[in-house]
Scaffold this active site. Structure first.
Site, PDB file in Angstrom:
ATOM      1  N   SER A 270     -16.438  91.634  43.925  1.00 34.84           N
ATOM      2  CA  SER A 270     -15.050  91.646  43.479  1.00 34.84           C
ATOM      3  C   SER A 270     -14.932  92.266  42.086  1.00 34.84           C
ATOM      4  O   SER A 270     -15.924  92.426  41.389  1.00 34.84           O
ATOM      5  CB  SER A 270     -14.579  90.197  43.543  1.00 34.84           C
ATOM      6  OG  SER A 270     -13.607  89.957  42.618  1.00 34.84           O
ATOM      7  N   CYS A 271     -13.712  92.641  41.732  1.00 36.14           N
ATOM      8  CA  CYS A 271     -13.411  93.268  40.439  1.00 36.14           C
ATOM      9  C   CYS A 271     -14.054  92.495  39.291  1.00 36.14           C
ATOM     10  O   CYS A 271     -13.951  91.290  39.278  1.00 36.14           O
ATOM     11  CB  CYS A 271     -11.895  93.300  40.253  1.00 36.14           C
ATOM     12  SG  CYS A 271     -11.374  93.879  38.648  1.00 36.14           S
ATOM     13  N   PRO A 272     -14.689  93.106  38.302  1.00 37.15           N
ATOM     14  CA  PRO A 272     -14.800  94.549  38.063  1.00 37.15           C
ATOM     15  C   PRO A 272     -16.076  95.175  38.629  1.00 37.15           C
ATOM     16  O   PRO A 272     -16.396  96.315  38.302  1.00 37.15           O
ATOM     17  CB  PRO A 272     -14.853  94.603  36.544  1.00 37.15           C
ATOM     18  CG  PRO A 272     -15.665  93.398  36.179  1.00 37.15           C
ATOM     19  CD  PRO A 272     -15.342  92.351  37.213  1.00 37.15           C
TER      20      PRO A 272
END
Lengths: 206, 76
Positions: free
Chosen positions: B13-15
């Site tokens: 997941s982000c980042p």
């Protein structure tokens, strides 16, 4: 201007004058152009800020630190230089877990009551006496969200700069040997922060 | 164009997708292509923004079953 020009051209008696008037006007105008050009240059220079951002990390809550490090690693991945300034409660997030140091009473109390490093941070909401962060970390692992420790490692790798407020260190009685090993970790004051923030593109308070 | 290297950021997941892309692209030479697989919701928007900012060329994003595949050519 137009009127004067026409009047001069129409009136033959004014024949010798134009060059004088025009020259004066021309000189005035070219001076003005030079002035404006100089001003435009200096404006362009001040607008060309460096590609860097500054984050002021005030809190030691896990959720806030996750936000700070998400932005820091993301920005570093985009080629932006990143400076993280840890101040006040934030400094506690950079402590190592088991370091024994000789301290005054207050420093011992702060040391005892504030979180010891990244693994012991509370959540700003739903902390539930320490259950919250445990559950959050488990959930993050399940969902593929990088842990704070992973992001710290990535920051190190991507060259994110970390500075720590020396006044907070002094006030809370933290000593440099209690802090994590991090490349080029420096202790600094407000001038360093302001200088870096003012020449950067963005500053956030976390 | 064939990819020189590939990166599997699925499930991350982000980042992480863009951070890992940036790291992986460091290992490549200019002109070489990196294939990135990811299924983060932000991936399309983020990889576009990342390429725009860094100057690397986004050759395209293809939707596969359950994930996305982006090809990025490293800029000089």
């Amino acid at each position: 201007m137009g009127v004067t020009e026409e009047a001069l051209l129409d009136d033959p008696s004014a024949e010798p004058q134009p060059s004088g008037v025009f020259e004066t006007e021309l000189r005035r105008l070219s001076q003005r152009v030079a002035e404006l050009e100089a001003r435009q240059h200096s404006l362009a220079r001040s607008a060309a800020q460096e590609d860097k951002i500054t984050l002021l990390v005030f809190s030691n809550s896990l959720d806030r630190l996750l936000a700070a490090f998400t932005m820091a690693t993301g920005a570093a991945a985009m080629g932006t230089r990143v400076s993280l300034f840890f101040t006040f409660w934030g400094t506690a997030a950079l402590r190592r877990e088991n370091v024994q140091t000789k301290k005054s009473l207050f420093a011992r109390l702060f040391g005892w009551m504030l979180p010891k490093g990244s693994r012991n941070l509370p959540l700003s909401q739903l902390n539930m006496g320490g259950m919250g962060p445990l559950m959050m970390r488990r959930l993050m692992k399940q969902k593929g969200v990088a842990s704070l420790e992973e992001m710290l490692a990535l920051s190190r790798e991507l060259g994110v700069n970390i500075s720590v407020c020396s006044m907070s260190m002094d006030l809370l009685g933290f000593q440099p040997q209690e802090m994590i090993e991090y490349p080029n970790l420096t202790y600094c004051g407000v001038a360093t922060f302001l200088e870096r923030a003012a020449t950067g593109k963005m500053t956030l308070f976390v | 164009m064939n990819a020189t290297a590939s990166l599997d950021a699925r499930g991350k997941s982000c980042p992480l997708p863009i951070v890992l892309t940036a790291k992986a692209l460091r290992e490549l030479n200019a002109g070489e292509v990196l294939l990135v697989r990811a299924n983060d919701l932000a991936f399309v928007s983020d990889i576009e923004a990342w390429c725009k900012k860094t100057g690397h060329e986004l050759l395209g994003i293809v939707s596969e079953s359950g994930f996305l595949e982006a090809r990025i050519r490293k800029a000089a």
